[in-house]
Design an enzyme around this catalytic site. Structure first.
Site, mmCIF file in Angstrom:
data_model
loop_
_atom_site.group_PDB
_atom_site.id
_atom_site.type_symbol
_atom_site.label_atom_id
_atom_site.label_comp_id
_atom_site.label_asym_id
_atom_site.label_seq_id
_atom_site.Cartn_x
_atom_site.Cartn_y
_atom_site.Cartn_z
ATOM 1 N N ASP A 1 -1.541 1.835 8.684
ATOM 2 C CA ASP A 1 -1.273 1.655 7.289
ATOM 3 C C ASP A 1 -2.481 1.883 6.317
ATOM 4 O O ASP A 1 -2.996 3.016 6.299
ATOM 5 C CB ASP A 1 -0.773 0.421 6.783
ATOM 6 C CG ASP A 1 -0.126 0.226 5.336
ATOM 7 O OD1 ASP A 1 -0.321 1.167 4.674
ATOM 8 O OD2 ASP A 1 0.147 -0.939 4.773
ATOM 9 N N GLU B 1 7.616 -5.471 0.723
ATOM 10 C CA GLU B 1 6.146 -5.865 1.331
ATOM 11 C C GLU B 1 5.960 -7.067 0.291
ATOM 12 O O GLU B 1 5.200 -7.905 0.962
ATOM 13 C CB GLU B 1 5.272 -4.762 1.119
ATOM 14 C CG GLU B 1 3.916 -4.980 1.576
ATOM 15 C CD GLU B 1 2.794 -3.971 1.467
ATOM 16 O OE1 GLU B 1 1.626 -4.016 1.940
ATOM 17 O OE2 GLU B 1 3.115 -2.791 0.908
ATOM 18 N N ARG C 1 10.592 0.506 -6.605
ATOM 19 C CA ARG C 1 9.789 0.595 -7.921
ATOM 20 C C ARG C 1 9.301 1.761 -8.511
ATOM 21 O O ARG C 1 9.282 1.917 -9.666
ATOM 22 C CB ARG C 1 8.907 -0.488 -7.852
ATOM 23 C CG ARG C 1 7.717 -0.200 -7.211
ATOM 24 C CD ARG C 1 6.625 -1.456 -7.243
ATOM 25 N NE ARG C 1 5.332 -1.102 -6.601
ATOM 26 C CZ ARG C 1 5.212 -1.258 -5.332
ATOM 27 N NH1 ARG C 1 6.025 -1.844 -4.560
ATOM 28 N NH2 ARG C 1 3.948 -1.007 -4.794
ATOM 29 N N HIS D 1 8.283 6.374 -2.076
ATOM 30 C CA HIS D 1 7.509 5.291 -2.159
ATOM 31 C C HIS D 1 7.750 4.020 -1.988
ATOM 32 O O HIS D 1 7.627 2.928 -0.982
ATOM 33 C CB HIS D 1 6.303 5.371 -3.242
ATOM 34 C CG HIS D 1 5.376 4.420 -3.112
ATOM 35 N ND1 HIS D 1 5.393 3.079 -3.661
ATOM 36 C CD2 HIS D 1 3.800 4.621 -2.759
ATOM 37 C CE1 HIS D 1 4.158 2.561 -3.700
ATOM 38 N NE2 HIS D 1 3.534 3.394 -2.911
ATOM 39 N N TYR E 1 1.144 10.596 -0.913
ATOM 40 C CA TYR E 1 1.737 10.690 -2.344
ATOM 41 C C TYR E 1 0.336 11.073 -3.118
ATOM 42 O O TYR E 1 0.657 10.956 -4.453
ATOM 43 C CB TYR E 1 2.219 9.179 -2.776
ATOM 44 C CG TYR E 1 1.227 8.094 -2.707
ATOM 45 C CD1 TYR E 1 0.400 7.840 -3.353
ATOM 46 C CD2 TYR E 1 1.291 7.328 -1.324
ATOM 47 C CE1 TYR E 1 -0.535 6.809 -3.260
ATOM 48 C CE2 TYR E 1 0.414 5.977 -1.261
ATOM 49 C CZ TYR E 1 -0.531 5.914 -2.165
ATOM 50 O OH TYR E 1 -1.339 4.938 -1.771
ATOM 51 N N HIS F 1 7.312 -2.233 6.565
ATOM 52 C CA HIS F 1 6.754 -3.523 6.290
ATOM 53 C C HIS F 1 8.296 -4.625 6.474
ATOM 54 O O HIS F 1 8.250 -5.263 7.341
ATOM 55 C CB HIS F 1 6.218 -3.621 5.014
ATOM 56 C CG HIS F 1 5.073 -3.063 4.740
ATOM 57 N ND1 HIS F 1 3.915 -3.146 5.519
ATOM 58 C CD2 HIS F 1 4.477 -2.029 3.901
ATOM 59 C CE1 HIS F 1 2.961 -2.248 5.094
ATOM 60 N NE2 HIS F 1 3.396 -1.681 4.146
#
Length: 447
Positions: free
Chosen positions: A320, A235, A208, A205, A123, A269
Site C-alpha cells: 500500500d 478503511e 466516497r 477508488h 489514480y 483493507h
C-alpha cells in the site's frame, strides 16, 4: 525445446520444503517445464540459487508515489486524514518523467524484496488542475515502463476517482485524479494495452470517490474485459458513517447492490465491517487484500481477515503506502495482528500465509499462472538465505516457518522473473544501486 535450469538446495513446493530441486524453464515462454526434487548436486550449467527458493511474491496493492512519504509522515501525530494532506502535496509534484524515475526505483526495491508482480492502484492520471497530457495515459504508461525497467510484472489497476466525498466535487488536489465521469474514465482506460509484462485492470477508488450511479460503469467494464477490479473498502469508520448518511447502507452493501462484488474483485483493507458485510463479501468469493503494515501505520485498525477467510474469501497482501516494503512482514503481521485481537495463536499456517503472499495474490492481479513452483507456471522465483542472523538455526524443512516468521526482505538473495535473473546475490541486475536511485528520485519530487 531450449531450457534454462535453476537448482535450489531447498524449495517450498506447496505445502512442503523439498531438497536438491532442479527447475527447468523454457527459454521460449519463461514457463516451468519440469520440477525435480532430490535431483542430486547441481548439474553443470545450472544457475544455483541461494537457501530456500519460494515462488515470487505478489504485492497486490501499491501506490508507488507514496514511497516518497516514508519517514516524513512518521513525524508527530495525526490521523489518516492529516496523512492524506501530505500525500496530496507529494502527488502535486509529479509528472510523467519524475514518476517514471520514482516508480522504477520503487519497483526495483520491490524486486529486492522478492516481489515479482505488483498491483498498482493508479489514480494520478492528469496534470495539476486536471489538465490532460497529450497522451491521456502518460502517467499510467510511465508506471508500465517503470515495471519493465525494474524487471517485474505489473497489473495497472486504473482507478476511477471522481469526487472528494459523497456528492462533493473533487478538490484542487483531486482534480488530477478525475476524468469527469465514469464514461470518460472508461474511454481513457480502454486505450491502454497489455504487454508481456503488463496487464490492465480497473479500480474504484472508494464509494466516497465514485458516485453510486456510476459504480456499475466501472464494474461492467471490468467484467467485459475479464479484468481484475479492486476497491478501497471501509478503511476508516468515517467512510462508513458518511455512506450510511448518504445511502442508508454500508459501503459493502452499496457495492453489492451495484454488482461490484465477486471472485474477480478485491476489497482492499475491509477493516470496519458489519456481520452483513462479512456475509456479502465471503458469499460472493470477493478477495480481501490486507495491507497490515500500512493499516497499523495509519492506525486504521485490525480487520476481520480470519473470519473472512474462513467464510470463503481468499486473502492477498499489499504494501500500500510503502511504510516498508517487505512481503514477509505483511504475511506474518496477518497472523500476529489476529493474535493481538483474539489473544490466541495459530490462525494461519506458514504455508497458508505464503499462499496469500504468492499464488492468491498473483491470481487477484490476473496472473493466475504465477505464484507456484509447478510445471506450466510462470518461472517467477525468489530465494531466501537460511544462514543470516535472522534465519540461521532452524532445520531446512522448517523453511516456510522461517521465511514467514523470521526472514525480512534483507534476506532475499536471488529473484527470477520469467526465467530471467533480475536480482543476483542481493543486487538488482538492471538498476544496480537501488538506494541511490530512490534518493535521487525522491529528492526530485521534494524539490
Amino acid at each position: 525445446m531450449p531450457v534454462t535450469e535453476f537448482w535450489a538446495p531447498h524449495a517450498w513446493i506447496d505445502p512442503c520444503v523439498e531438497s536438491d530441486v532442479l527447475i527447468a524453464v523454457s527459454t521460449d515462454d519463461g514457463r516451468i517445464t519440469s520440477v525435480t526434487p532430490d535431483s542430486g548436486p547441481a548439474p553443470a550449467g545450472a544457475t544455483v540459487l541461494t537457501g530456500l527458493v519460494l515462488p515470487g511474491m505478489a504485492n497486490a496493492h501499491s501506490h508507488a508515489f507514496h514511497r516518497a512519504l516514508r519517514g516524513a509522515v512518521q513525524v508527530g501525530s495525526g490521523t489518516f486524514w492529516t496523512w492524506r494532506d501530505t500525500m496530496y502535496r507529494t502527488a502535486d509534484a509529479l509528472d510523467p518523467d519524475s514518476y517514471l524515475a520514482l516508480a522504477t526505483a520503487v519497483y526495483a526495491e520491490m524486486a529486492l524484496a522478492g516481489i515479482t508482480s505488483v498491483g498498482e492502484f493508479h489514480y494520478l492520471h492528469h496534470a495539476p488542475g486536471g489538465v490532460r497530457y497529450a497522451d491521456p495515459n502518460a502517467m499510467g504508461e510511465a508506471l508500465i515502463e517503470a515495471a519493465s525497467r525494474a524487471g517485474i510484472r505489473i497489473t495497472l489497476l486504473d482507478t476511477c476517482y471522481l469526487s472528494s466525498g459523497f456528492v462533493a466535487a473533487p478538490d484542487r488536489h483531486q482534480q488530477r485524479f478525475s476524468d469527469g465521469d465514469a464514461h470518460a474514465w472508461e474511454q481513457r482506460v480502454s486505450a491502454l494495452r497489455p504487454r508481456a509484462h503488463a496487464r490492465i485492470g480497473a479500480a474504484i477508488h472508494s464509494v466516497r470517490a465514485v458516485p453510486a450511479d456510476q459504480l456499475t460503469t466501472v464494474s461492467d467494464w471490468a467484467h467485459e474485459m475479464r479484468a481484475p477490479l479492486h476497491v478501497h473498502l471501509s478503511e476508516q469508520t468515517a467512510e462508513n458513517d458518511a455512506c450510511l448518511a448518504a445511502h442508508g447502507v454500508t459501503p459493502t452493501q452499496l457495492l453489492s447492490q451495484h454488482g461490484v462484488l465477486g471472485p474477480r474483485t478485491s476489497a482492499v483493507h475491509a477493516t470496519h465491517l458489519t456481520e452483513t458485510d462479512i456475509t456479502l463479501l465471503s458469499s460472493s468469493s470477493t478477495v480481501i487484500c490486507m495491507c497490515p503494515t500500512t493499516e497499523r501505520d495509519l492506525a486504521d485498525g485490525i480487520g476481520p481477515a480470519r473470519r473472512l477467510a474462513t467464510a470463503g474469501s481468499p486473502i492477498s497482501l499489499g504494501s500500500d503506502s510503502h511504510a516498508i516494503i517487505d512481503p514477509f512482514e505483511e504475511a506474518r503481521a496477518l497472523e500476529l495482528n489476529e493474535r493481538l485481537a483474539t489473544h490466541r495463536r495459530g490462525h494461519w499456517t506458514a504455508a497458508a500465509l505464503l499462499r496469500a503472499a504468492t499464488e492468491d495474490g498473483h491470481a487477484s492481479l490476473g496472473w493466475s499462472d504465477a505464484g507456484r513452483i509447478a510445471v506450466g507456471a510462470l518461472a517467477d522465483l525468489c530465494s531466501v538465505a537460511l544462514d543470516t542472523p535472522r534465519t540461521a538455526g532452524p532445520l531446512p524443512e522448517l523453511g516456510a516457518e522461517t521465511a514467514v516468521f523470521a526472514a525480512t526482505s534483507a534476506d532475499v538473495r536471488d529473484v527470477v522473473v520469467g526465467g530471467k535473473l533480475i536480482v543476483r546475490d542481493g543486487v538488482h541486475v538492471a538498476v544496480g544501486d537501488v538506494g541511490a536511485a530512490l534518493t535521487e528520485a525522491i529528492a526530485t519530487v521534494r524539490g
